[in-house]
Scaffold this motif. Structure first.
Motif, PDB file in Angstrom:
ATOM      1  N   LYS A   1     -46.362  55.101  32.879  1.00 26.22           N
ATOM      2  CA  LYS A   1     -45.204  54.636  32.100  1.00 26.22           C
ATOM      3  C   LYS A   1     -44.840  53.194  32.437  1.00 26.22           C
ATOM      4  N   ASP A   2     -45.197  52.741  33.636  1.00 27.15           N
ATOM      5  CA  ASP A   2     -44.853  51.386  34.064  1.00 27.15           C
ATOM      6  C   ASP A   2     -45.872  50.340  33.628  1.00 27.15           C
ATOM      7  N   PHE A   3     -47.054  50.791  33.167  1.00 28.52           N
ATOM      8  CA  PHE A   3     -48.121  49.843  32.874  1.00 28.52           C
ATOM      9  C   PHE A   3     -47.995  49.210  31.486  1.00 28.52           C
ATOM     10  N   ASP A   4     -47.638  50.007  30.502  1.00 28.72           N
ATOM     11  CA  ASP A   4     -47.627  49.503  29.129  1.00 28.72           C
ATOM     12  C   ASP A   4     -46.538  50.209  28.326  1.00 28.72           C
ATOM     13  N   PRO A   5     -45.303  50.220  28.821  1.00 26.03           N
ATOM     14  CA  PRO A   5     -44.250  50.952  28.109  1.00 26.03           C
ATOM     15  C   PRO A   5     -43.846  50.219  26.834  1.00 26.03           C
ATOM     16  N   PRO A   6     -43.364  50.909  25.781  1.00 28.45           N
ATOM     17  CA  PRO A   6     -43.323  52.379  25.708  1.00 28.45           C
ATOM     18  C   PRO A   6     -44.469  52.939  24.846  1.00 28.45           C
ATOM     19  N   THR A   7     -45.528  52.124  24.671  1.00 30.40           N
ATOM     20  CA  THR A   7     -46.575  52.492  23.711  1.00 30.40           C
ATOM     21  C   THR A   7     -47.873  52.948  24.368  1.00 30.40           C
ATOM     22  N   ASN A   8     -47.881  53.149  25.657  1.00 30.15           N
ATOM     23  CA  ASN A   8     -49.106  53.540  26.340  1.00 30.15           C
ATOM     24  C   ASN A   8     -49.569  54.912  25.844  1.00 30.15           C
ATOM     25  N   PRO A   9     -50.700  54.989  25.152  1.00 31.00           N
ATOM     26  CA  PRO A   9     -51.155  56.282  24.610  1.00 31.00           C
ATOM     27  C   PRO A   9     -51.582  57.257  25.694  1.00 31.00           C
ATOM     28  N   VAL A  10     -51.905  56.746  26.893  1.00 30.20           N
ATOM     29  CA  VAL A  10     -52.306  57.633  27.988  1.00 30.20           C
ATOM     30  C   VAL A  10     -51.147  58.542  28.380  1.00 30.20           C
ATOM     31  N   VAL A  11     -49.937  58.020  28.341  1.00 29.78           N
ATOM     32  CA  VAL A  11     -48.762  58.805  28.714  1.00 29.78           C
ATOM     33  C   VAL A  11     -48.612  60.008  27.794  1.00 29.78           C
ATOM     34  N   GLU A  12     -48.724  59.784  26.493  1.00 32.71           N
ATOM     35  CA  GLU A  12     -48.589  60.882  25.544  1.00 32.71           C
ATOM     36  C   GLU A  12     -49.708  61.899  25.731  1.00 32.71           C
ATOM     37  N   GLY A  13     -50.915  61.409  25.997  1.00 33.37           N
ATOM     38  CA  GLY A  13     -52.025  62.323  26.236  1.00 33.37           C
ATOM     39  C   GLY A  13     -51.821  63.161  27.478  1.00 33.37           C
ATOM     40  N   LEU A  14     -51.306  62.535  28.545  1.00 33.50           N
ATOM     41  CA  LEU A  14     -51.065  63.267  29.789  1.00 33.50           C
ATOM     42  C   LEU A  14     -49.993  64.336  29.622  1.00 33.50           C
ATOM     43  N   LYS A  15     -49.005  64.084  28.783  1.00 36.01           N
ATOM     44  CA  LYS A  15     -47.975  65.093  28.519  1.00 36.01           C
ATOM     45  C   LYS A  15     -48.605  66.378  27.993  1.00 36.01           C
ATOM     46  N   HIS A  16     -49.557  66.236  27.094  1.00 38.83           N
ATOM     47  CA  HIS A  16     -50.195  67.409  26.508  1.00 38.83           C
ATOM     48  C   HIS A  16     -51.196  68.049  27.478  1.00 38.83           C
ATOM     49  N   VAL A  17     -51.833  67.237  28.318  1.00 43.59           N
ATOM     50  CA  VAL A  17     -52.706  67.802  29.346  1.00 43.59           C
ATOM     51  C   VAL A  17     -51.885  68.656  30.300  1.00 43.59           C
ATOM     52  N   ILE A  18     -50.728  68.140  30.728  1.00 48.89           N
ATOM     53  CA  ILE A  18     -49.859  68.883  31.638  1.00 48.89           C
ATOM     54  C   ILE A  18     -49.403  70.187  31.006  1.00 48.89           C
ATOM     55  N   THR A  19     -48.977  70.126  29.750  1.00 49.65           N
ATOM     56  CA  THR A  19     -48.529  71.334  29.052  1.00 49.65           C
ATOM     57  C   THR A  19     -49.642  72.364  28.971  1.00 49.65           C
ATOM     58  N   SER A  20     -50.848  71.924  28.678  1.00 49.49           N
ATOM     59  CA  SER A  20     -51.973  72.843  28.509  1.00 49.49           C
ATOM     60  C   SER A  20     -52.433  73.436  29.836  1.00 49.49           C
ATOM     61  N   VAL A  21     -52.472  72.619  30.887  1.00 47.02           N
ATOM     62  CA  VAL A  21     -52.863  73.129  32.200  1.00 47.02           C
ATOM     63  C   VAL A  21     -51.850  74.170  32.673  1.00 47.02           C
ATOM     64  N   ASP A  22     -50.570  73.891  32.447  1.00 43.25           N
ATOM     65  CA  ASP A  22     -49.538  74.848  32.816  1.00 43.25           C
ATOM     66  C   ASP A  22     -49.695  76.147  32.017  1.00 43.25           C
ATOM     67  N   ARG A  23     -50.012  76.033  30.750  1.00 47.44           N
ATOM     68  CA  ARG A  23     -50.204  77.213  29.895  1.00 47.44           C
ATOM     69  C   ARG A  23     -51.378  78.056  30.376  1.00 47.44           C
ATOM     70  N   ILE A  24     -52.474  77.390  30.729  1.00 46.84           N
ATOM     71  CA  ILE A  24     -53.643  78.123  31.226  1.00 46.84           C
ATOM     72  C   ILE A  24     -53.294  78.835  32.529  1.00 46.84           C
ATOM     73  N   SER A  25     -52.518  78.179  33.396  1.00 48.15           N
ATOM     74  CA  SER A  25     -52.153  78.810  34.669  1.00 48.15           C
ATOM     75  C   SER A  25     -51.331  80.067  34.439  1.00 48.15           C
ATOM     76  N   VAL A  26     -50.471  80.060  33.420  1.00 43.64           N
ATOM     77  CA  VAL A  26     -49.671  81.245  33.097  1.00 43.64           C
ATOM     78  C   VAL A  26     -50.577  82.393  32.656  1.00 43.64           C
ATOM     79  N   ILE A  27     -51.562  82.070  31.828  1.00 43.35           N
ATOM     80  CA  ILE A  27     -52.472  83.110  31.342  1.00 43.35           C
ATOM     81  C   ILE A  27     -53.309  83.675  32.476  1.00 43.35           C
ATOM     82  N   VAL A  28     -53.805  82.802  33.355  1.00 42.50           N
ATOM     83  CA  VAL A  28     -54.597  83.262  34.495  1.00 42.50           C
ATOM     84  C   VAL A  28     -53.735  84.102  35.430  1.00 42.50           C
ATOM     85  N   ASN A  29     -52.469  83.722  35.570  1.00 45.47           N
ATOM     86  CA  ASN A  29     -51.531  84.521  36.357  1.00 45.47           C
ATOM     87  C   ASN A  29     -51.419  85.921  35.765  1.00 45.47           C
TER      88      ASN A  29
END
Length: 226
Positions: free
Chosen positions: A127-155
């Motif tokens: 967020k500090d490198f290229d705010p507020p348009t850094n596309p990596v930030v938006e991509g990481l948000k969805h990676v985090i959501t998906s990894v968390d979702r997979i962990s719930v299913i594996v649980n």
């Protein structure tokens, strides 16, 4: 070659990277919106249903993480690969441990949980490198959501396979990260985290796939694990 393809080719490499991650995020969002909400107690779901869902999400995340990693390298490191192979002992390893099937699936679960705070740290740094348009930030948000979702299913899968064993949660915060990192160190750290996550997801997919037909049979009683 149509008009859209010609214009895509004319885009600078950085613009192409941003467009690629935006398209990946839109696709991921559309897939997630069609998935039912997972009940935290995992009720009314069979072993095979949890397994099918975990395989589906993990396979998709292997492809998505690869795209995000490619974009991350283009924007932050000019696609340099060697930096992403740096040895960082604080970042979760991609190797799945355990002797029995239940131990190895539990290892998948704990690794997923361990990656989450690191991904969140990388996102905050980006967020500090290229705010507020850094596309990596938006991509990481969805990676985090998906990894968390997979962990719930594996649980949920673990609760079916080993209903009498309590599942302890890993630490909420990453350990070993220096309190202060310069820009290069932060960018290298993020690339290492995404690289190891991609490797881990590939191993996790094969580990989960091994349950198919062995422990998660349709319309059969699940045998106890040794």
């Amino acid at each position: 070659m149509n008009w859209h393809v010609r214009n895509m080719i004319r885009l600078p490499q950085r613009s192409q990277a941003k467009l690629s991650i935006i398209l990946a995020v839109l696709f991921l969002t559309s897939v997630q919106s069609t998935q039912p909400t997972i009940h935290p107690r995992c009720e009314n779901q069979s072993c095979s249903q949890h397994l099918h869902r975990s395989l589906k999400y993990t396979k998709f995340m292997i492809q998505t993480t690869a795209q995000h990693l490619k974009t991350y390298k283009t924007i932050n490191l000019d696609s340099t690969d060697l930096i992403c192979d740096m040895q960082m002992v604080n970042v979760p390893i991609s190797t799945i441990s355990g002797q029995s099937i239940s131990e190895r699936i539990f290892s998948v679960y704990t690794h997923l949980k361990e990656f989450l705070p690191h991904l969140k740290t990388v996102m905050e740094q980006q967020k500090d490198f290229d705010p507020p348009t850094n596309p990596v930030v938006e991509g990481l948000k969805h990676v985090i959501t998906s990894v968390d979702r997979i962990s719930v299913i594996v649980n949920c899968l673990l609760q079916v396979l080993k209903p009498n064993i309590p599942i302890l949660e890993p630490a909420e915060r990453p350990t070993g990260i220096p309190p202060a990192q310069n820009t290069f160190q932060q960018k290298a750290y993020g690339c290492v985290v995404l690289s190891r996550l991609q490797e881990f997801l590939s191993q996790a997919f094969h580990e989960l796939k091994s349950l198919r037909g062995r422990r998660c049979r349709r319309r059969t009683v699940i045998p106890s694990l040794n």
